[in-house]
Design a protein around this motif. Sequence first.
Motif, PDB file in Angstrom:
ATOM      1  N   THR A 192       0.819  -1.203   0.000  1.00 19.40           N
ATOM      2  CA  THR A 192       0.000   0.000   0.000  1.00 19.40           C
ATOM      3  C   THR A 192       0.860   1.262   0.000  1.00 19.40           C
ATOM      4  O   THR A 192       0.626   2.192  -0.790  1.00 19.40           O
ATOM      5  CB  THR A 192      -0.937   0.006   1.217  1.00 19.40           C
ATOM      6  N   VAL A 193       1.864   1.308   0.860  1.00 21.12           N
ATOM      7  CA  VAL A 193       2.749   2.472   0.910  1.00 21.12           C
ATOM      8  C   VAL A 193       3.481   2.650  -0.423  1.00 21.12           C
ATOM      9  O   VAL A 193       3.620   3.768  -0.937  1.00 21.12           O
ATOM     10  CB  VAL A 193       3.759   2.339   2.065  1.00 21.12           C
ATOM     11  N   GLY A 194       3.921   1.549  -1.003  1.00 27.45           N
ATOM     12  CA  GLY A 194       4.604   1.613  -2.291  1.00 27.45           C
ATOM     13  C   GLY A 194       3.733   2.190  -3.383  1.00 27.45           C
ATOM     14  O   GLY A 194       4.183   3.000  -4.208  1.00 27.45           O
ATOM     15  N   GLU A 195       2.457   1.797  -3.424  1.00 26.72           N
ATOM     16  CA  GLU A 195       1.537   2.304  -4.446  1.00 26.72           C
ATOM     17  C   GLU A 195       1.269   3.794  -4.260  1.00 26.72           C
ATOM     18  O   GLU A 195       1.109   4.535  -5.234  1.00 26.72           O
ATOM     19  CB  GLU A 195       0.224   1.522  -4.416  1.00 26.72           C
ATOM     20  N   VAL A 200       2.307   9.397  -6.335  1.00 26.49           N
ATOM     21  CA  VAL A 200       2.793  10.763  -6.123  1.00 26.49           C
ATOM     22  C   VAL A 200       3.832  11.129  -7.181  1.00 26.49           C
ATOM     23  O   VAL A 200       3.786  12.216  -7.782  1.00 26.49           O
ATOM     24  CB  VAL A 200       3.378  10.908  -4.705  1.00 26.49           C
ATOM     25  N   PHE A 201       4.769  10.232  -7.445  1.00 26.56           N
ATOM     26  CA  PHE A 201       5.796  10.506  -8.447  1.00 26.56           C
ATOM     27  C   PHE A 201       5.205  10.587  -9.860  1.00 26.56           C
ATOM     28  O   PHE A 201       5.597  11.453 -10.656  1.00 26.56           O
ATOM     29  CB  PHE A 201       6.892   9.442  -8.391  1.00 26.56           C
ATOM     30  N   LEU A 202       4.292   9.684 -10.181  1.00 19.69           N
ATOM     31  CA  LEU A 202       3.659   9.724 -11.503  1.00 19.69           C
ATOM     32  C   LEU A 202       2.927  11.040 -11.713  1.00 19.69           C
ATOM     33  O   LEU A 202       2.984  11.631 -12.799  1.00 19.69           O
ATOM     34  CB  LEU A 202       2.687   8.544 -11.656  1.00 19.69           C
ATOM     35  N   TYR A 203       2.235  11.502 -10.690  1.00 20.60           N
ATOM     36  CA  TYR A 203       1.505  12.777 -10.791  1.00 20.60           C
ATOM     37  C   TYR A 203       2.463  13.934 -11.033  1.00 20.60           C
ATOM     38  O   TYR A 203       2.233  14.788 -11.899  1.00 20.60           O
ATOM     39  CB  TYR A 203       0.701  13.010  -9.511  1.00 20.60           C
ATOM     40  N   MET A 204       3.558  13.973 -10.293  1.00 17.02           N
ATOM     41  CA  MET A 204       4.534  15.058 -10.436  1.00 17.02           C
ATOM     42  C   MET A 204       5.123  15.091 -11.848  1.00 17.02           C
ATOM     43  O   MET A 204       5.207  16.155 -12.472  1.00 17.02           O
ATOM     44  CB  MET A 204       5.651  14.887  -9.405  1.00 17.02           C
TER      45      MET A 204
END
Length: 499
Positions: A192-195, A200-204
Amino acid sequence: MGKDTFYRDTFVLTISNLAMGILRFMFSIILSRQLGPEGVGLYGLIMPIYDLFTCLVCGGLVAALSKEASAYYGTNHYGNLNKSVSITFAFTLLWSITITLIIFLISPLLSTYIIRDSRSLYSLWIICPALIFIALSSVYKGYFYGVSEVITPSVIDIVEKAVRMFLMVGVINYFALKDIKSTVAATYFSFTVGEIISFVFLYMFFKRSKRKFISSGEKGENRAQLLFNVLVMALPLAINGFLSTAIHSVSTLLVPLRLMVAGFDHVTALELIGKFNGMALAIVFFPIVIVASMSTVLIPDISRSITQKDYSNLEARVSEVIKMCFLLGVSTLLICYLIPDSLGKLFFNRTDLGSFIKIAAICAPFLYASACSYGILNGLGKQKVILINSIITSLIQLVLIFILIGIPSINIMGYGISMAASALIGLLMNLYEISKVVTLRFSLGEFLIMSLLTVLVIMLILILNSTIPDNIFLIKNIIIIFTGFSLFLVSTFLVRKSS
């Protein structure tokens, strides 16, 4: 140029997927040591449920959006491109939250009546938030694949897998978790934490990437139509993924029940599942990351070839990829079948995995080629065919599992036999459908050359295994593994030269 782009993107994605594959493989090794065979078995019973709900919240979305994004990107319709992403994201957010709430509420029923192990409840609750972020991440991944920016999601996936692995080990060791319920729950907490981190990175990076694609004032379609275009393609894939995964989940959950019919108790059944699914299949499936890379890049590549009416390149590409994937599976089969005990000791430090690895490896050539054939059908727009063929092969596997695993003398080995049989049938059905659209280029000369190369590699592996001393165990097995995969490397060169 398209051909060069295809192999460039495939290479980049393969390197990324190999890195992720290594991390996943390390994860499976660490998992086996942290949880033990019984814990890996329980982990393996929860995973199909996780996969099933993942299909429900975002099945087919990456492929559908990548195909739409590729079409708009290729024609410079950036307005439609950006609007497709935004409306798909909004729909996916609402849909995934709704489904996740339902799953959270019914988790006690799933734990008690489906998985039949109350220790799975906390893990089911913990993975619920992950489903939302997986769904939202799939929107951005579809965008990046469609605009040929495969490096971005690839690197982010590597970071996510690394975080997941270290977090799992850290949580288990920091809290000194010992019982199976808490250690398995900690493992899914790391998921869950990994997803969340991945999203967050994909959005940025998406916010930065979209600035390059500014609408030039072209007439665009309305958002409802753009969403419909994505969903009409994603829906058959989602149904296919959901039904196939549902049948696969039933198959997985059926295994311990059939093992008990064969005379094993519940704990021993979980241990057998852990050894076969969590360890032997991890070895056999490791090279499939190359197939996954090709399939991901293949979908928008086929779409562009059809749009540009470049049917010659299309036929050559499809034939090349099928042959490459099959030969990769043959190389995997040779290595796993000739040195199974060494592989078990090398990767899991166990001496009781040899027979599991040999049986699991039988499916490799057919499964690898079958996996890429589904990607080809997807690129050709044959989503209904994918749905039908997937359901047929999944049902065949389910029936074979029910029959074979219940036989005491076969038990868990029936899983490997059923996988090989269903993969072969699926491959033949898919090739038949592909041949209706694309002329497949297979020659007798190529077959003879590949057969002779296979015999040569077998002889080399046997000679190396008998002559290299065991006191340099690691070096010995690295040389043998490289020799086995030289069949794939040399054959790939010959296949490309002949196309």
